[in-house]
Design an enzyme around this catalytic site. Structure first.
Site, PDB file in Angstrom:
ATOM      1  N   TYR A 164      56.637 148.726 -23.304  1.00 35.94           N
ATOM      2  CA  TYR A 164      56.643 149.919 -24.277  1.00 35.94           C
ATOM      3  C   TYR A 164      57.776 149.888 -25.472  1.00 35.94           C
ATOM      4  O   TYR A 164      57.326 150.155 -26.613  1.00 35.94           O
ATOM      5  CB  TYR A 164      57.422 151.056 -23.290  1.00 35.94           C
ATOM      6  CG  TYR A 164      57.909 152.159 -24.030  1.00 35.94           C
ATOM      7  CD1 TYR A 164      56.865 153.104 -24.239  1.00 35.94           C
ATOM      8  CD2 TYR A 164      59.013 152.472 -24.369  1.00 35.94           C
ATOM      9  CE1 TYR A 164      57.287 154.370 -24.826  1.00 35.94           C
ATOM     10  CE2 TYR A 164      59.278 153.755 -25.128  1.00 35.94           C
ATOM     11  CZ  TYR A 164      58.332 154.816 -25.443  1.00 35.94           C
ATOM     12  OH  TYR A 164      58.823 155.762 -26.101  1.00 35.94           O
ATOM     13  N   LYS A 168      56.742 150.334 -29.529  1.00 35.21           N
ATOM     14  CA  LYS A 168      57.367 151.411 -30.779  1.00 35.21           C
ATOM     15  C   LYS A 168      57.936 150.590 -32.059  1.00 35.21           C
ATOM     16  O   LYS A 168      57.779 151.085 -33.111  1.00 35.21           O
ATOM     17  CB  LYS A 168      58.440 152.259 -30.034  1.00 35.21           C
ATOM     18  CG  LYS A 168      57.646 153.027 -28.789  1.00 35.21           C
ATOM     19  CD  LYS A 168      56.971 154.283 -29.592  1.00 35.21           C
ATOM     20  CE  LYS A 168      56.550 155.053 -28.651  1.00 35.21           C
ATOM     21  NZ  LYS A 168      55.483 156.190 -29.024  1.00 35.21           N
TER      22      LYS A 168
END
Length: 241
Positions: A164, A168
């Site tokens: 994750y 980003k």
């Protein structure tokens, strides 16, 4: 097309719940017609009905950001409904599973990494590029990519998340590249961090409401023509890369 009015139209991906729905509410309250992008038919239509019950002009758009065909069909749908797009908020995102060391870098599940990137990065590129012809018809087009301070290489916030967090980081970099590409145009692109928001994404453990999380997206979606470009922001201002 000939009967299209002058109301501004915004597409919010993943808008059927959580921060996405709050962004849709906020844009609707500002007078935008809101295109509610979501994969699940029932949840999408329920979200549209909730918005309409609040007096917001909204319509649903079937949208799976991981599918080229779905994204192309969504662009066609918006063109027929509104004729152009003034704001795109790339909100749809996934965290991926954490159990069994799936996001420990030493035992990282590469299949999971690919899945997270397909939504959080490739999906943003897929949707953005498909919507560019519609955005180019707007007087002041704005693109907001919903990111996270977990993607900040300087801050390294939050739990270890080797799928994750890098997704980003890459999204932030892609945002900067789009901003460079559009530097001499009227398209303004920025990344936003909503903070730690209490939604199902966080197991409702966050300390902020969806409305608070949506505030930075609303700000960036309505920037004046001399507003910042290619930045990464939260409610307090610029976030370290």
């Amino acid at each position: 097309m000939n009967s299209v009015n002058h109301t501004k139209t915004a597409l919010v991906t993943g808008a059927n719940k959580g921060i996405g729905f709050a962004i849709a509410q906020g844009l609707g309250s500002l007078g935008f017609t809101v295109a509610v992008g979501a994969r699940d038919d029932a949840r999408r239509e329920a979200a549209v009905e909730r918005l309409r019950a609040e007096g917001i002009d909204a319509f649903g758009v079937a949208l799976d950001v991981t599918s080229d065909d779905s994204v192309a069909a969504a662009a066609t749908s918006i063109e027929k409904e509104a004729g152009r797009l003034d704001v795109l908020v790339n909100n749809a995102g996934i965290s991926g599973r954490f159990e069994d060391g799936a996001q420990d870098p030493t035992t990282l599940d590469l299949g999971l990494l690919h899945t997270v990137l397909d939504t959080n990065v490739f999906g943003v590129i897929r949707v953005t590029n498909a919507m560019l012809p519609l955005l180019s018809r707007a007087a002041a087009p704005r693109i907001v990519n919903m990111s996270s301070t977990m993607g900040s290489l300087a801050l390294q916030s939050g739990p270890m998340a080797a799928a994750y967090a890098p997704s980003k980081s890459m999204l932030n970099s892609v945002t900067a590249q789009y901003a460079r590409r559009f530097a001499d145009t009227n398209i303004i692109v920025n990344a936003a961090c909503p903070g730690y928001v209490a939604t199902d994404f966080t197991g409702f453990a966050g300390d902020r409401t969806p409305e608070q999380g949506a505030a930075i997206a609303l700000h960036l979606a309505t920037l004046p023509d001399d507003g910042p470009r290619g930045g990464f922001f939260d409610d307090k201002g610029a976030v370290a890369w």
